[in-house]
Structures are given as structure tokens and as C-alpha cells.
Scaffold this motif. Structure first.
Motif, short mmCIF file in Angstrom:
data_model
loop_
_atom_site.label_atom_id
_atom_site.label_comp_id
_atom_site.label_asym_id
_atom_site.label_seq_id
_atom_site.Cartn_x
_atom_site.Cartn_y
_atom_site.Cartn_z
N GLY A 1 13.51 -22.47 57.31
CA GLY A 1 14.18 -22.70 55.96
C GLY A 1 14.38 -21.61 55.10
O GLY A 1 13.83 -20.33 55.57
N LYS A 2 14.84 -21.69 54.16
CA LYS A 2 14.87 -20.71 52.92
C LYS A 2 15.28 -21.22 51.68
O LYS A 2 15.57 -22.38 51.54
N PRO A 3 15.38 -20.38 50.38
CA PRO A 3 15.50 -21.10 49.18
C PRO A 3 16.94 -21.44 48.97
O PRO A 3 17.72 -20.93 49.68
N GLY A 4 16.96 -22.82 48.23
CA GLY A 4 18.27 -23.14 47.98
C GLY A 4 18.33 -24.75 48.09
O GLY A 4 17.24 -25.44 48.02
N LYS A 5 19.49 -25.25 48.07
CA LYS A 5 19.72 -26.93 47.99
C LYS A 5 20.37 -27.65 48.92
O LYS A 5 20.52 -28.58 48.96
N GLY A 6 20.76 -26.87 50.02
CA GLY A 6 21.64 -27.05 51.02
C GLY A 6 20.39 -27.73 52.21
O GLY A 6 19.31 -27.72 51.77
N GLU A 7 21.04 -27.91 53.30
CA GLU A 7 20.12 -28.26 54.53
C GLU A 7 19.29 -27.13 54.95
O GLU A 7 19.65 -26.02 55.15
N LEU A 8 18.22 -27.61 55.18
CA LEU A 8 17.09 -26.63 55.63
C LEU A 8 16.85 -25.44 54.73
O LEU A 8 16.35 -24.31 54.90
N GLU A 9 17.05 -25.92 53.29
CA GLU A 9 16.71 -25.27 52.23
C GLU A 9 15.88 -25.88 51.27
O GLU A 9 16.11 -27.16 51.31
N ASP B 1 10.39 -25.16 46.41
CA ASP B 1 8.84 -25.60 45.86
C ASP B 1 8.65 -26.83 46.90
O ASP B 1 8.21 -27.83 46.31
N PRO B 2 8.66 -26.94 48.13
CA PRO B 2 8.27 -27.88 49.10
C PRO B 2 6.88 -28.13 48.85
O PRO B 2 6.21 -27.15 48.56
N GLU C 1 9.03 -36.06 64.51
CA GLU C 1 9.98 -35.71 63.32
C GLU C 1 9.17 -35.49 62.24
O GLU C 1 8.03 -36.03 62.22
N VAL C 2 9.78 -34.69 61.34
CA VAL C 2 8.79 -34.08 60.16
C VAL C 2 9.55 -34.25 58.74
O VAL C 2 10.72 -34.57 58.79
N TYR C 3 8.84 -35.08 57.96
CA TYR C 3 9.28 -35.47 56.81
C TYR C 3 8.66 -34.42 55.58
O TYR C 3 7.43 -34.41 55.45
N ILE C 4 9.59 -33.90 54.80
CA ILE C 4 9.04 -32.88 53.97
C ILE C 4 9.47 -33.32 52.39
O ILE C 4 10.59 -33.48 52.13
N CYS C 5 8.61 -33.13 51.56
CA CYS C 5 8.85 -33.43 50.16
C CYS C 5 9.34 -32.10 49.64
O CYS C 5 8.67 -31.18 49.56
N ASP C 6 10.61 -32.12 49.20
CA ASP C 6 11.25 -30.93 48.62
C ASP C 6 11.28 -31.11 47.04
O ASP C 6 12.30 -31.62 46.32
N TYR C 7 10.15 -30.75 46.63
CA TYR C 7 9.66 -31.37 45.22
C TYR C 7 10.73 -31.04 44.04
O TYR C 7 11.25 -31.88 43.58
N ASN C 8 11.26 -29.90 43.98
CA ASN C 8 12.29 -29.41 42.76
C ASN C 8 13.73 -29.63 43.24
O ASN C 8 14.59 -29.37 42.59
N ASN C 9 13.97 -30.18 44.66
CA ASN C 9 15.27 -30.45 44.88
C ASN C 9 15.38 -32.18 45.00
O ASN C 9 16.26 -32.75 45.27
N HIS C 10 14.33 -32.77 44.65
CA HIS C 10 14.11 -34.33 44.20
C HIS C 10 14.38 -35.03 45.35
O HIS C 10 15.37 -35.78 45.37
N ARG C 11 14.14 -34.75 46.61
CA ARG C 11 14.71 -35.05 47.95
C ARG C 11 13.43 -35.30 48.74
O ARG C 11 12.34 -34.35 48.79
N ASP D 1 18.84 -40.08 44.74
CA ASP D 1 19.09 -41.29 43.59
C ASP D 1 17.86 -41.77 42.99
O ASP D 1 17.87 -42.36 41.95
N ASN D 2 16.84 -41.73 43.65
CA ASN D 2 15.50 -42.31 42.85
C ASN D 2 14.35 -41.27 42.79
O ASN D 2 13.39 -41.66 42.20
N LEU D 3 14.05 -40.28 43.46
CA LEU D 3 12.97 -39.70 43.32
C LEU D 3 13.07 -38.09 42.13
O LEU D 3 14.19 -37.77 42.13
N LYS D 4 12.15 -38.40 41.42
CA LYS D 4 12.16 -37.14 40.44
C LYS D 4 11.65 -35.86 40.69
O LYS D 4 12.18 -34.98 40.85
N SER D 5 10.31 -35.80 41.27
CA SER D 5 9.53 -34.89 41.90
C SER D 5 8.52 -35.18 42.97
O SER D 5 7.35 -35.30 42.47
N PRO D 6 9.09 -35.35 44.26
CA PRO D 6 8.12 -35.80 45.28
C PRO D 6 7.03 -35.01 45.56
O PRO D 6 7.23 -33.73 45.86
N LEU D 7 5.95 -35.56 45.65
CA LEU D 7 4.67 -34.69 45.97
C LEU D 7 4.29 -34.77 47.07
O LEU D 7 3.71 -33.72 48.07
#
Length: 281
Positions: free
Chosen positions: A117-125, A128-129, A140-150, A167-173
Motif C-alpha cells: 500500500g501507499k498513502p491515499g484514498k483508493g484501493e490499497l491506499e 493512518d491505518p 484474508e486480512v481486515y484493516i482499519c483504515d482509520y482516517n479513510n473511515h472504512r 456509510d457508518n464508520l467515523k474512525s475505526p480503531l
């Protein structure tokens, strides 16, 4: 072994019998036996070793299950350079570490493998994970993409698969998996969200705010009895909820962050701040 008299520590708590700490290790600092703003913690279930993301020392520290330091790792240069590691998770011989705006892939012996990955808002971006976890059934890996809210989901091969939660997450930790649900701890109110594996929100639970059950949740763990243990950095506690999400107990611990449970049923909690170090209960 260091004594507990300063800032950073890990707690191992038998919360069912509520016994007191018997061993303390890890001062605040920059040496091998020290921690500086530790974040996530996880267990290698095959060995019982404890892995701690030592954020401001820019490395991962590895401890025996009695709290004795073993070694540290984290490249200082190149693709494997580690800077402010946060969440970590082990699957087989692989340990993944969230770091700035990417994921670092190491072996559990500390050998760097790849950078994802790399910084950004797209796939594999990432922006602040934070916490992450493996699906033990398929890798499979589930990753909290904190400041992308997903949440981003990667395949076992660490390629992009899908994302959800915008649509539901604010800042997943932090994120954990059970057979029924994907649990996500988030800085929203309510702060614990249960998604089905169809990636649709099922329900949201546990109140957050001044005077409520939690204020600043950080990381969490679900034990074998479906109790949910949540660290609360602001309230200086671990809140324990039963399978019906009723608050059943609080453990007072200063500035807790990462939390996990080893195969002996002990709770390992990494703490940070002004009154923390590593305790074994």
C-alpha cells in the motif's frame, strides 16, 4: 529484567479471578527493555511470545510469555523502514504491522518481506491505518483504515479484495472476527459495530461519551466466552462486556491501549502515558 517505576508497561491480567500483579517489567525509554508509546499487542499462539508495537521507538519488541525481553525488529532504512508502528497481527509465520500509511509484512523472526500500500484514498491506499486481524479460515486480512473511515479487506496474497463501512464508520480503531460477525470498534456513538460477512451493518452497540460506558476506546478483544474486553484510554480502564453486551466488570489500569489474550487465558494489555509499564498478573 527492568522494574516497574516509570512510564510504559504491559499488563497480563487474570480478570476472572481479579488477582494483583506479581511481576513488572519495561521502563519508559529507548533501550531494548524499554517502551515508548506502545500501541498494539498480539500473541504468537505457537510459542506464546508477546509482540508489541513500540510506536515511538519505531520497532516491534518481542517478549517471552513471562515478560522477559527477547529481541526487537524493524528496519531503519529502505522498504522495510518502520516508523510509528500501530496495530499488528500474526498468521502462521507472517506478522503484519500497520505503519503510517501502509502495511509492513515481516516474518515473526523479524525478517522483512514486503511493503503493502501507499498513502491515499483508493484501493490499497491508507490514511493512518490502525488495528487489523486475519481471518483464520482463509488468511484474508481486515484493516482499519482509520482516517479513510472504512475497512479494507486484502486476500491471503495481500492483494486488494474489497472495502466497506464508509456509510457508518467515523474512525475505526480495531477489528475482530467471530463466526457470526465482523466486530469494529469505532470513535462513534454507539462505538461497537457488528457487520455480517455480507458487509452489511447488523447492529451498533455500547455507548460512548462523558458519563457513558466508554469515552476513548482504543483496542479490544473477544474471549472464548464471547466477553468483549475494551481498553479505554480516557477512563483508565478495561471495560468487560458479556455476550449480551452488558457491562460486567471494569479493571482500573492507567492509559491502556493494545489488548489480547494468550492461550493460558491471561489478558495482555499494553499501556502508555504517565503511569504505565509492563505488569504480569
Amino acid at each position: 529484567m527492568a522494574t516497574a517505576n516509570t512510564l510504559e508497561r504491559i499488563f497480563s491480567v487474570d480478570y476472572k479471578s481479579k488477582i494483583q500483579p506479581i511481576v513488572s517489567v519495561c521502563n519508559w525509554g529507548r533501550g531494548l527493555e524499554d517502551l515508548n508509546n506502545p500501541q498494539g499487542v498480539t500473541i504468537d499462539n505457537s510459542t506464546g511470545d508477546i509482540y508489541v508495537a513500540d510506536c515511538r521507538n519505531n520497532c516491534v519488541k518481542v517478549f517471552e510469555n513471562n515478560g522477559q525481553i527477547m529481541f526487537k525488529f524493524g528496519d531503519e532504512e529502505g522498504e522495510g523502514k518502520m516508523y510509528h508502528p500501530n496495530g499488528l497481527a500474526i498468521f502462521g509465520n507472517r506478522i503484519l504491522i500497520t505503519h503510517q500509511s501502509c502495511i509492513l509484512n515481516y516474518q515473526v523472526n523479524g525478517k522483512f518481506t514486503s511493503r503493502i500500500g501507499k498513502p491515499g484514498k483508493g484501493e490499497l491506499e491508507f490514511y493512518d491505518p490502525s488495528g487489523l486481524t486475519f481471518d483464520e479460515s482463509n488468511g484474508e486480512v481486515y484493516i482499519c483504515d482509520y482516517n479513510n473511515h472504512r475497512i479494507q479487506i486484502l486476500s491471503k496474497e495481500l492483494t486488494y479484495k474489497t472495502q466497506f463501512g464508509q456509510d457508518n464508520l467515523k474512525s475505526p480503531l480495531d477489528v475482530k472476527l467471530t463466526k457470526e460477525f465482523i466486530y469494529i470498534l469505532d470513535l462513534s456513538n454507539p462505538c461497537l459495530h457488528l457487520y455480517g460477512y455480507n458487509l452489511i451493518l447488523n447492529k451498533s452497540l455500547i455507548s460512548r461519551g462523558y458519563g457513558l460506558q466508554l469515552m476513548y476506546p482504543y483496542y479490544f478483544y473477544i474471549d472464548n466466552s464471547n466477553n468483549t474486553l475494551i481498553t479505554d484510554y480516557y477512563f483508565n480502564s478495561i471495560s468487560i462486556f458479556n455476550s449480551q453486551f452488558e457491562l460486567i466488570h471494569k479493571i482500573s489500569i492507567a492509559y491502556p491501549s493494545g489488548i489480547t489474550v494468550d492461550n493460558k487465558g491471561r489478558v495482555i494489555v499494553v499501556c502508555r502515558g504517565k503511569q504505565t509499564h509492563l505488569d504480569i498478573f
